[in-house]
Design a protein around this motif. Sequence first.
Motif, short mmCIF file in Angstrom:
data_model
loop_
_atom_site.label_atom_id
_atom_site.label_comp_id
_atom_site.label_asym_id
_atom_site.label_seq_id
_atom_site.Cartn_x
_atom_site.Cartn_y
_atom_site.Cartn_z
N PRO A 155 0.80 -1.23 0.00
CA PRO A 155 0.00 0.00 0.00
C PRO A 155 0.84 1.28 0.00
O PRO A 155 0.30 2.36 -0.27
N LYS A 156 2.12 1.17 0.28
CA LYS A 156 2.99 2.35 0.36
C LYS A 156 3.87 2.51 -0.88
O LYS A 156 4.83 3.29 -0.88
N ALA A 157 3.53 1.77 -1.95
CA ALA A 157 4.33 1.83 -3.17
C ALA A 157 3.83 2.90 -4.12
O ALA A 157 2.66 3.28 -4.12
N ARG A 158 4.73 3.40 -4.94
CA ARG A 158 4.35 4.30 -6.02
C ARG A 158 3.78 3.48 -7.18
O ARG A 158 3.99 2.27 -7.25
N PRO A 159 3.08 4.11 -8.11
CA PRO A 159 2.54 3.39 -9.27
C PRO A 159 3.63 2.68 -10.06
O PRO A 159 4.75 3.19 -10.20
N ASN A 160 3.30 1.49 -10.55
CA ASN A 160 4.22 0.69 -11.37
C ASN A 160 5.50 0.34 -10.62
O ASN A 160 6.59 0.25 -11.20
N ALA A 161 5.36 0.11 -9.32
CA ALA A 161 6.50 -0.29 -8.50
C ALA A 161 6.94 -1.72 -8.83
O ALA A 161 6.20 -2.49 -9.46
N THR A 162 8.14 -2.06 -8.38
CA THR A 162 8.72 -3.37 -8.66
C THR A 162 8.97 -4.13 -7.37
O THR A 162 9.59 -3.59 -6.44
N PHE A 163 8.51 -5.39 -7.31
CA PHE A 163 8.79 -6.27 -6.16
C PHE A 163 9.58 -7.48 -6.67
O PHE A 163 9.12 -8.22 -7.54
N ILE A 164 10.77 -7.66 -6.11
CA ILE A 164 11.65 -8.77 -6.49
C ILE A 164 11.87 -9.63 -5.26
O ILE A 164 12.41 -9.17 -4.25
N ASN A 165 11.44 -10.89 -5.33
CA ASN A 165 11.54 -11.79 -4.19
C ASN A 165 12.56 -12.88 -4.48
O ASN A 165 12.37 -13.71 -5.39
N ALA A 166 13.67 -12.88 -3.76
CA ALA A 166 14.70 -13.89 -3.96
C ALA A 166 14.19 -15.24 -3.47
O ALA A 166 13.67 -15.36 -2.36
N ASN A 167 14.35 -16.26 -4.29
CA ASN A 167 13.93 -17.60 -3.94
C ASN A 167 15.16 -18.49 -3.86
O ASN A 167 16.19 -18.06 -3.37
N ALA A 168 15.10 -19.72 -4.32
CA ALA A 168 16.25 -20.61 -4.28
C ALA A 168 16.11 -21.69 -5.34
O ALA A 168 15.02 -22.25 -5.52
N GLY A 169 17.19 -21.97 -6.04
CA GLY A 169 17.17 -23.05 -7.01
C GLY A 169 16.79 -24.37 -6.35
O GLY A 169 16.31 -25.30 -7.01
N ALA A 170 16.97 -24.46 -5.03
CA ALA A 170 16.62 -25.67 -4.29
C ALA A 170 15.14 -26.02 -4.44
O ALA A 170 14.76 -27.19 -4.33
N SER A 171 14.31 -25.02 -4.69
CA SER A 171 12.87 -25.28 -4.82
C SER A 171 12.56 -26.09 -6.08
O SER A 171 11.48 -26.65 -6.21
N HIS A 172 13.51 -26.16 -7.01
CA HIS A 172 13.34 -26.95 -8.24
C HIS A 172 13.74 -28.41 -8.05
O HIS A 172 13.40 -29.25 -8.89
N LEU A 173 14.48 -28.69 -7.00
CA LEU A 173 15.10 -30.01 -6.87
C LEU A 173 14.20 -31.03 -6.17
O LEU A 173 13.48 -30.69 -5.23
N PRO A 174 14.27 -32.30 -6.58
CA PRO A 174 13.58 -33.36 -5.84
C PRO A 174 14.25 -33.57 -4.49
O PRO A 174 15.44 -33.26 -4.31
N ALA A 175 13.51 -34.10 -3.54
CA ALA A 175 14.01 -34.23 -2.16
C ALA A 175 15.29 -35.05 -2.08
O ALA A 175 16.16 -34.77 -1.25
N ALA A 176 15.43 -36.06 -2.94
CA ALA A 176 16.61 -36.92 -2.88
C ALA A 176 17.91 -36.18 -3.17
O ALA A 176 18.98 -36.59 -2.73
N GLN A 177 17.83 -35.07 -3.89
CA GLN A 177 19.03 -34.32 -4.24
C GLN A 177 19.43 -33.31 -3.18
O GLN A 177 20.54 -32.77 -3.22
N LEU A 178 18.55 -33.03 -2.24
CA LEU A 178 18.87 -32.07 -1.19
C LEU A 178 18.27 -32.56 0.13
O LEU A 178 17.31 -31.98 0.64
N PRO A 179 18.82 -33.63 0.68
CA PRO A 179 18.25 -34.22 1.90
C PRO A 179 18.36 -33.28 3.10
O PRO A 179 19.21 -32.40 3.15
N LYS A 180 17.43 -33.46 4.03
CA LYS A 180 17.41 -32.75 5.31
C LYS A 180 17.16 -31.24 5.16
O LYS A 180 17.46 -30.47 6.06
N CYS A 181 16.59 -30.84 4.02
CA CYS A 181 16.27 -29.43 3.81
C CYS A 181 14.78 -29.24 3.54
O CYS A 181 14.39 -28.33 2.79
N SER A 182 13.96 -30.06 4.14
CA SER A 182 12.52 -30.05 3.83
C SER A 182 11.86 -28.72 4.15
O SER A 182 11.09 -28.19 3.33
N ALA A 183 12.11 -28.17 5.32
CA ALA A 183 11.44 -26.93 5.71
C ALA A 183 11.84 -25.78 4.79
O ALA A 183 10.99 -25.00 4.34
#
Length: 303
Positions: A155-183
């Motif tokens: 609500p405090k943004a100017r018109p046509n503002a930009t929001f960039i949310n950093a994620n992680a390539g880990a979200s693309h991976l199956p669980a077997a490739q990144l064990p113990k990182c479920s949360a």
Amino acid sequence: MSSPSFTKIYRQDTYPAIDPSRPENSVKDKTVIVTGAGIGGIGSEVALSFAKAGATKIAIVGRTEKTLQGTKTAIGNAYPKTNVFIAVADVGKAESMGCAAHDIRVAIGAWDIFANYAAALPPLSTIAGADEDTSWDAFEAIARFPFHFAKHFAPKARPNATFINANAGASHLPAAQLPKCSAYCAAKLAAAKLDDYLAVENPNLRVFTVHPGVIDTSMLKQVFGNTGGKELPKGISAVLSQVALPAHFTVWLASAEADFLRGRYIWVNWDVEELTSRRQEIEKDPLLFKIVLGGWPFQETKS
């Protein structure tokens, strides 16, 4: 370890097209907010890059005043004309985010660009072996942020503002490739889907979800490190990117050149000139770079 790439060129360091000093990437007279901006992290480099691109005012947000002060000092030394405001806050707490949004609005006014680079990683564990409260706290810090953003900052943004949310390539991976990182991985996947909703619900907001590349940070060492988490295995070291890459790519996303990628999940490693050359291909496919359930392609049948 290797990573697939949508573009033939897979970038691991900055390059001229995304350089903050390039006129097309200028953010002169813009107000910027960067979370996770303590010195030594990706967010700090993002804030410095926006200052290089000409940002007039930058609010840096994080949990520790000392590390934020380090970033403010670095910006002040390199770009003394940039006004930097520190907001000490916990991105996982609604009340803390509400206070930060208010304080930033009072101090530097409405914002144009918001880059969320805050990070949270619970101790590595199986689901059964994890401390439930600790894992859930980390999950919430990541997955609830789009709610905090929508309620307190949007609500405090100017018109046509930009929001960039950093994620992680880990979200693309199956669980077997990144064990113990479920949360962590589940939270990143949830956050990416919430970004998708933010884009649909706020058509005047430029929303981007970004994988920042594999950067040598303390968090990366926690996930992949050995010898007490102080070193990285050779397989990981080979795909490391320089921190300037996500920092400069984030600045480029704030430019008009990136409009065709609005509402999508992209990797900073993808070459922006090649992406631009494939603009029609990208725009033609509404599911490309979107978070959907893979394995069963539920989509309209083409006639």
